[in-house]
Design a protein around this motif. Structure first.
Motif, short mmCIF file in Angstrom:
data_model
loop_
_atom_site.label_atom_id
_atom_site.label_comp_id
_atom_site.label_asym_id
_atom_site.label_seq_id
_atom_site.Cartn_x
_atom_site.Cartn_y
_atom_site.Cartn_z
N TRP A 133 15.00 98.59 113.63
CA TRP A 133 13.44 97.85 113.31
C TRP A 133 12.81 99.43 112.40
O TRP A 133 12.92 99.89 112.82
CB TRP A 133 12.73 97.09 114.30
CG TRP A 133 13.14 96.50 114.77
CD1 TRP A 133 13.30 96.26 116.36
CD2 TRP A 133 12.51 94.95 114.87
NE1 TRP A 133 13.85 94.56 116.86
CE2 TRP A 133 13.42 94.10 115.36
CE3 TRP A 133 12.11 94.03 114.12
CZ2 TRP A 133 13.38 92.53 115.66
CZ3 TRP A 133 11.50 93.00 113.62
CH2 TRP A 133 12.43 92.21 114.52
N ALA A 139 3.94 91.69 105.16
CA ALA A 139 5.24 91.54 105.58
C ALA A 139 5.53 91.65 103.88
O ALA A 139 5.84 91.65 103.35
CB ALA A 139 4.80 90.07 105.58
N ALA A 142 6.82 94.47 103.70
CA ALA A 142 8.07 94.73 104.66
C ALA A 142 9.08 93.66 104.19
O ALA A 142 10.49 94.19 103.50
CB ALA A 142 8.54 93.88 105.69
N ASN A 143 9.56 92.92 102.61
CA ASN A 143 9.84 91.67 102.15
C ASN A 143 10.67 93.15 101.08
O ASN A 143 11.79 92.42 101.11
CB ASN A 143 9.23 90.30 102.01
CG ASN A 143 9.27 89.49 103.08
OD1 ASN A 143 10.73 89.08 103.37
ND2 ASN A 143 8.01 88.97 103.06
N ALA A 146 12.99 95.32 102.83
CA ALA A 146 14.59 93.88 103.30
C ALA A 146 14.94 94.08 102.23
O ALA A 146 16.19 93.86 102.54
CB ALA A 146 14.06 92.76 103.99
N HIS A 167 6.38 84.06 100.16
CA HIS A 167 6.95 85.33 101.00
C HIS A 167 5.85 86.86 100.37
O HIS A 167 5.89 87.19 99.92
CB HIS A 167 8.34 86.02 100.64
CG HIS A 167 9.41 84.84 101.05
ND1 HIS A 167 9.81 84.66 102.24
CD2 HIS A 167 10.52 83.79 99.87
CE1 HIS A 167 10.09 83.88 102.69
NE2 HIS A 167 10.53 82.75 101.17
N LEU A 256 17.89 86.79 105.35
CA LEU A 256 16.68 87.39 106.05
C LEU A 256 15.81 86.56 105.91
O LEU A 256 15.50 85.43 104.56
CB LEU A 256 16.71 87.74 104.45
CG LEU A 256 14.95 89.06 104.32
CD1 LEU A 256 14.85 89.64 105.67
CD2 LEU A 256 14.69 89.79 102.93
N ASP A 258 11.67 85.51 107.02
CA ASP A 258 10.55 85.54 106.91
C ASP A 258 9.79 84.53 107.67
O ASP A 258 8.87 83.70 107.54
CB ASP A 258 9.84 85.90 105.81
CG ASP A 258 8.14 86.42 105.61
OD1 ASP A 258 7.42 86.13 106.34
OD2 ASP A 258 7.69 86.47 104.01
N THR A 260 6.18 85.06 109.13
CA THR A 260 4.99 85.51 108.87
C THR A 260 3.96 84.15 109.20
O THR A 260 2.97 84.63 109.94
CB THR A 260 5.16 86.06 107.96
OG1 THR A 260 5.54 87.56 106.91
CG2 THR A 260 3.54 86.61 107.15
N LEU A 280 18.58 89.85 108.22
CA LEU A 280 17.47 91.10 108.65
C LEU A 280 15.86 89.67 108.46
O LEU A 280 16.16 89.03 108.75
CB LEU A 280 17.25 91.15 106.92
CG LEU A 280 18.11 92.15 105.98
CD1 LEU A 280 18.48 91.87 104.92
CD2 LEU A 280 17.64 93.64 106.56
N VAL A 282 11.57 89.60 109.30
CA VAL A 282 10.12 90.15 108.65
C VAL A 282 9.10 89.24 109.68
O VAL A 282 9.20 87.98 109.55
CB VAL A 282 10.07 89.68 107.00
CG1 VAL A 282 8.90 90.31 106.61
CG2 VAL A 282 10.72 91.44 106.46
N TYR A 296 10.28 94.49 110.06
CA TYR A 296 10.73 94.02 110.01
C TYR A 296 12.25 94.70 110.36
O TYR A 296 12.93 96.23 110.86
CB TYR A 296 11.79 94.57 108.65
CG TYR A 296 11.61 95.58 107.53
CD1 TYR A 296 12.68 96.09 107.25
CD2 TYR A 296 10.70 96.20 107.16
CE1 TYR A 296 12.69 97.14 106.59
CE2 TYR A 296 10.60 97.61 106.61
CZ TYR A 296 11.37 98.26 106.46
OH TYR A 296 11.70 99.41 106.04
#
Length: 452
Positions: A133, A139, A142-143, A146, A167, A256, A258, A260, A280, A282, A296
């Protein structure tokens, strides 16, 4: 009679005028503060999104606790918006508030690790199944980070998103399908290059389009919510995600996810609830109980490749991270939230309340014969102006009606009930009560009766 989405539009517009007048009459202090803010705040608000509410002037908050808040004019509200998920577990949860108070006396930020960070990483690995992590302040960040790691480890430049995705404010994701062709979103301010050079967009639930976008081997990652939440909720069709994951593996594209918003699905998110296996992952907004923070995660293989990419890169700034990332205050808040607030028991309680809310809304819609539907993802519920749930972003976009949304939202607000301003999303939290839910359903029924 003019009709719109099954209601009398003339009645709806007259109701909106009356509700605006009622709001203005009840809010002298909010009016004063809105006028003063115009002198020094761009657009009169600290963040221009705060103008997206249905109110004639800004509604100023005096205090918020649990599922409730009070405005500066002394009115009390039940909050079903909850900071658009940022306060998904209630405003200022007691364990988080106490942890913040303790940490505030011991240091706020140092750009050095604390013991809390070790505990939090271990807990994130347990909950979400990814072993490694890193942290961010939102976020959106974080996106961004990532995506950078995905490009670094794959050597590919392109990102794939679903049309209508959410996102945060990551530039790469603002690519829409217009008549089936990707284009940079018209509303994106200050964008100086064509995002479609490096971003592709396809419809959610369309496996053929997904494979078509992946098969040339140029896509570093598919960035996706497991269920779409920001254009009106769109759920995955049965079998979509197992097939989509298989396509990503076949073409060497990292997945990936997400969560959130879809963290409403459970303590391990939609990922754990439905057996997804992202490379991955998030999570932002509510993870620290309302304190700005995001996380993430990396699979073991992607973590190995990420460390290798960093070691093999020239020395200097990676371009990933910020000075306040993983600050002492945020880590303390996150530990308290994960340990004592974001629990299995809290989710079970919220699921029962959200199902009660969804059932009540459906009952009103059915009794009144409205061509609307209700969708639920765990603790998150939404009604949409269509008889059947949309299957992709384009279908969802066609049924959005911001004018009607504002009328509904202001009607509810004037009755002490706040829902999210951007569409018709509602959240319940551990402090929401059955009576709160029943009150919202009753107010929704009163609105429908007034405009039928």
């Amino acid at each position: 009679m003019a009709t719109r989405h099954g209601i009398d539009w003339d009645k709806a517009q007259a109701l909106y005028v009356a509700e605006r007048e009622a709001f203005v009459a009840r809010m002298p202090r909010s009016r004063e503060l809105s006028a003063a803010a115009g002198g020094h705040l761009l657009f009169g608000v600290p963040l221009h999104w705060m103008n997206d509410w249905s109110t004639p002037c800004s509604l100023y908050v005096a205090a918020a606790q649990g599922a409730r808040f009070q405005d500066v004019d002394g009115h009390d509200y039940v909050d079903f918006c909850l900071g658009d998920t940022g306060a998904m577990f209630g405003h200022s949860p007691k364990p988080v508030a106490e942890a913040i108070a303790r940490q505030a006396q011991r240091g706020l930020t140092a750009m050095l690790p604390s013991e809390d960070g070790v505990w939090v990483a271990q807990e994130l690995a347990r909950r979400f199944g990814l072993p490694y992590w890193q942290f961010a302040l939102s976020a959106s960040d974080a996106n961004r980070f990532a995506i950078r790691w995905a490009r670094a480890v794959t050597g590919r430049s392109k990102v794939l998103v679903f049309n209508g995705c959410y996102h945060g404010t990551v530039d790469d994701v603002f690519v829409d399908l217009v008549d089936g062709r990707p284009q940079t979103r018209d509303s994106l301010l200050g964008q100086v290059y064509d995002l479609t050079q490096h971003t592709r967009s396809v419809e959610f639930n369309d496996l053929a389009a997904l494979e078509g976008a992946l098969q040339d081997g140029q896509v570093a990652c598919l960035l996706a919510e497991p269920a779409m939440t920001n254009i009106g909720m769109v759920l995955p069709q049965p079998g979509f995600w197992p097939a989509a994951q298989a396509l990503c593996r076949r073409y060497g594209t990292l997945l990936l996810i997400d969560e959130t918003h879809t963290i409403s699905s459970g303590p391990g998110g939609y990922t754990r609830a439905h057996g997804l296996q992202p490379d991955l992952f998030v999570l932002g907004k509510p993870v620290a109980g309302g304190v700005p923070c995001a996380v993430y995660g990396f699979s073991a293989e992607v973590a190995r490749r990420a460390e290798e990419a960093k070691r093999n890169a020239p020395p200097g700034h990676s371009g990933i991270g910020t000075t306040l990332t993983a600050n002492l205050l945020a880590m303390a808040a996150m530990r308290a939230n994960l340990a004592e607030v974001m629990t299995d028991e809290a989710y079970l309680y919220m699921f029962a309340l959200a199902e009660r809310l969804a059932a009540g809304l459906r009952r009103v819609i059915d009794e009144q014969g409205l061509p609307w539907c209700v969708t639920r993802v765990g603790a998150r519920t939404e009604f949409q102006f269509t008889p059947t749930p949309p299957q992709n972003g384009s279908e969802a976009d066609k049924v959005l009606d911001s004018e009607l949304e504002h009328i509904v939202h202001l009607f509810l607000l004037n009755r002490g009930l706040l829902i999210t301003p951007f569409h018709n999303m509602m959240l319940v939290c551990p402090d929401t009560t059955t009576a709160d839910v029943d009150r919202l359903v009753a107010a929704f029924a009163a609105f429908v009766a007034a405009v039928r």
